[in-house]
Design a protein around this motif. Sequence first.
Motif, short mmCIF file in Angstrom:
data_model
loop_
_atom_site.label_atom_id
_atom_site.label_comp_id
_atom_site.label_asym_id
_atom_site.label_seq_id
_atom_site.Cartn_x
_atom_site.Cartn_y
_atom_site.Cartn_z
N ASP A 83 0.88 -1.29 -0.03
CA ASP A 83 -0.04 -0.12 0.02
C ASP A 83 0.80 1.09 0.00
N ALA A 84 1.91 1.36 0.78
CA ALA A 84 2.71 2.47 0.94
C ALA A 84 3.53 2.52 -0.39
N MET A 85 3.97 1.42 -1.14
CA MET A 85 4.75 1.77 -2.40
C MET A 85 3.68 2.17 -3.33
N ALA A 86 2.70 1.78 -3.23
CA ALA A 86 1.70 1.96 -4.37
C ALA A 86 1.54 3.40 -4.47
N TRP A 87 1.36 4.16 -3.15
CA TRP A 87 1.23 5.61 -3.03
C TRP A 87 2.45 6.23 -3.75
N GLU A 88 3.76 5.71 -3.59
CA GLU A 88 4.85 6.35 -3.80
C GLU A 88 4.91 6.35 -5.61
N LEU A 89 4.44 5.09 -6.13
CA LEU A 89 4.34 5.02 -7.80
C LEU A 89 3.17 5.54 -8.07
N SER A 90 2.35 6.47 -7.34
CA SER A 90 0.93 6.85 -8.02
C SER A 90 0.02 5.93 -8.56
N LEU A 91 -0.15 4.69 -7.84
CA LEU A 91 -0.85 3.42 -8.17
C LEU A 91 -2.01 3.14 -7.39
N SER A 92 -3.08 2.87 -7.92
CA SER A 92 -4.27 2.59 -6.81
C SER A 92 -3.81 1.32 -6.09
N THR A 93 -3.15 0.48 -6.31
CA THR A 93 -2.84 -0.62 -5.87
C THR A 93 -1.67 -1.35 -6.31
N ILE A 94 -0.96 -2.43 -5.55
CA ILE A 94 -0.11 -3.31 -6.10
C ILE A 94 -0.57 -4.75 -5.50
N SER A 95 -0.76 -5.49 -6.43
CA SER A 95 -1.69 -6.69 -6.21
C SER A 95 -1.14 -7.71 -6.99
N ASP A 96 -1.61 -9.05 -6.71
CA ASP A 96 -1.16 -10.20 -7.39
C ASP A 96 -1.87 -10.26 -8.77
N ILE A 97 -3.21 -9.62 -8.96
CA ILE A 97 -4.21 -9.57 -9.82
C ILE A 97 -3.85 -8.49 -10.81
N GLY A 98 -3.79 -7.02 -10.15
CA GLY A 98 -3.87 -5.88 -11.11
C GLY A 98 -2.33 -5.75 -11.49
N THR A 99 -1.23 -6.00 -10.61
CA THR A 99 0.15 -5.62 -11.05
C THR A 99 1.00 -6.97 -10.76
N PRO A 100 0.80 -8.15 -11.30
CA PRO A 100 1.61 -9.32 -10.96
C PRO A 100 3.00 -8.94 -10.74
N ALA A 101 3.64 -8.58 -11.93
CA ALA A 101 5.11 -8.36 -11.68
C ALA A 101 5.52 -7.33 -10.52
N LEU A 102 5.07 -6.26 -10.58
CA LEU A 102 5.23 -5.59 -9.17
C LEU A 102 5.07 -5.99 -7.95
N SER A 103 3.87 -6.95 -7.80
CA SER A 103 3.68 -7.71 -6.68
C SER A 103 4.55 -8.54 -6.29
N ARG A 104 5.26 -9.53 -7.43
CA ARG A 104 6.10 -10.36 -7.25
C ARG A 104 7.28 -9.94 -6.84
N LEU A 105 7.76 -8.89 -7.37
CA LEU A 105 9.15 -8.15 -7.24
C LEU A 105 8.90 -7.53 -5.63
N LEU A 106 8.03 -6.92 -5.17
CA LEU A 106 7.83 -6.68 -3.98
C LEU A 106 7.93 -7.50 -2.92
N SER A 107 7.09 -8.67 -3.13
CA SER A 107 7.07 -9.56 -2.06
C SER A 107 8.04 -10.34 -1.95
#
Length: 510
Positions: A140-164
């Motif tokens: 949630d915090a990183m999504a804010w910095e990237l100006s995204l509504s969310t970072i999730s497995d469904i909506g942003t799978p690549a970003l989510s995988r890298l972050l987790s």
Amino acid sequence: MCTFALNMKKINYLIETLLSKGIAIFAIFFLMSLVSCDDTDNQNSTRPVVIDDGGEKEKEQEEEEEEEEPEEEKELLAGTYIAESDIPDMIYILPAPPSMEDADFVDDQVQWEWGKSQRESFRGLMAMTRMGRTVSVMSDAMAWELSLSTISDIGTPALSRLLSNAFRTGQIVAETAKQKFQRQRPFVQMGESPWYEEDLNNTDSSYPSVTTAAGWAVALVFAEMWPPLQDDILRLGFLFGEDRVISGSNYQSDVYSGYLCASAAIAQAHNYSAFKQDLIDAREEYRKLKGLAASYDPTADSAQPMGSNILNPPVSTTDERYQADLKRYEYAKTFRGTPRGEQAIADADTDSENLWKIYGEALGISVSPSNTPAICNLIEMIYPQSVSISHQLKAMYFRARPYVELQETTPVPWFEDDERASSSYASGHACLSWALSLSLAEVAPSQQNQLLRRAYDFGYNRQIIGYHWATDIDAGRLLGCVLIAYLHTKADYCNQIKLAHREYRKKAGK
């Protein structure tokens, strides 16, 4: 080549001392003869020499590398970018957590009180929004910095995988270290209730901070993923750790050790193709999400991070923390006149030969332009970058060095006049040594513990000789973490790492 060479500043100082004491003139000629034995330019001892072989040796290495079989990668721990055998031994690298009798605990106590004072402020409110020790909170915090509504497995799978995976990589290194210590959490030791209620039943050790390590690991990786936002991303990672001080769930030294755990973890991640591919995939996914052209390269022409946007300002003489810096400095001075104190004097020089010697010993091989040109060129590549990033903070903030502030002499008087007007914040030596060791830990994973321990000592030695306060050194090492994340976005640096890695394996018989 003469094997005994003195630094020019030392020679000048010795000549002045001899003259002032009326020593016979032949002593001066003797000292001057030592200069002629040195075939490097000692007039700027703080800058390594440029190793220029026309690129021929490195071209030969590249050609040979193409003919070799690729190294077999180790199996990564589930959900991470690190193999079990590559987990750094942070217990060996870092000092034990301070006890209540230690000088370092004075800083912990001061910061504990500071943290409590922030809880009703806007800073405290922001800390509470990031209090959870989970991937989702950091997402949630990183999504804010990237100006995204969310970072999730469904909506942003690549970003989510890298972050987790980055989160878990930092986490597992700190968890491994934590198992060897049993340090009570601040709110328990101070006999108070936890500000963050979910920590009430958290009885595991406070040192190092696992949450800090996880958050800083994510920040280092995402700063590399998208350099245009690197300062904001890294500031988030820094604050994510500081939040733990505000909550009273971790001491300052727990948090600081967490930052260093993360940097060591991510250094090893760079040796794995899974990490590199996930970084590329996340970058491409984010580029598309922002509607940028396929030709847009966020790493092209990216500027060096600005430490003043990432770290806090230096401690002033009116801050409560200044008293802690004084206590830590007075303790560090007790090492003068000991073997450790002699090492601190030797470490004051960052000339080429000294760096080659220090890192050769840590690597377990002989480091020199003739024997290891790729490793020497890697050191030369990092050196001016570390000067630049630390000098940005020095130019932004002036803080008097301990020996200047307290009107003292030092064990290395030949540098006193030159450094008197130079800001103590942040430590360039600490930045350089930590950055070099992170890079060489990637080059030689089997030697990472020796490299990072030596770098930690190299930074602390600046306190022993009176040229830096403890918080200056802390900031310097964090700048070293930041610098290496930035350099990984540069093709020439990444290529030099490959060349140095191959060279090390050959020289070490790996």
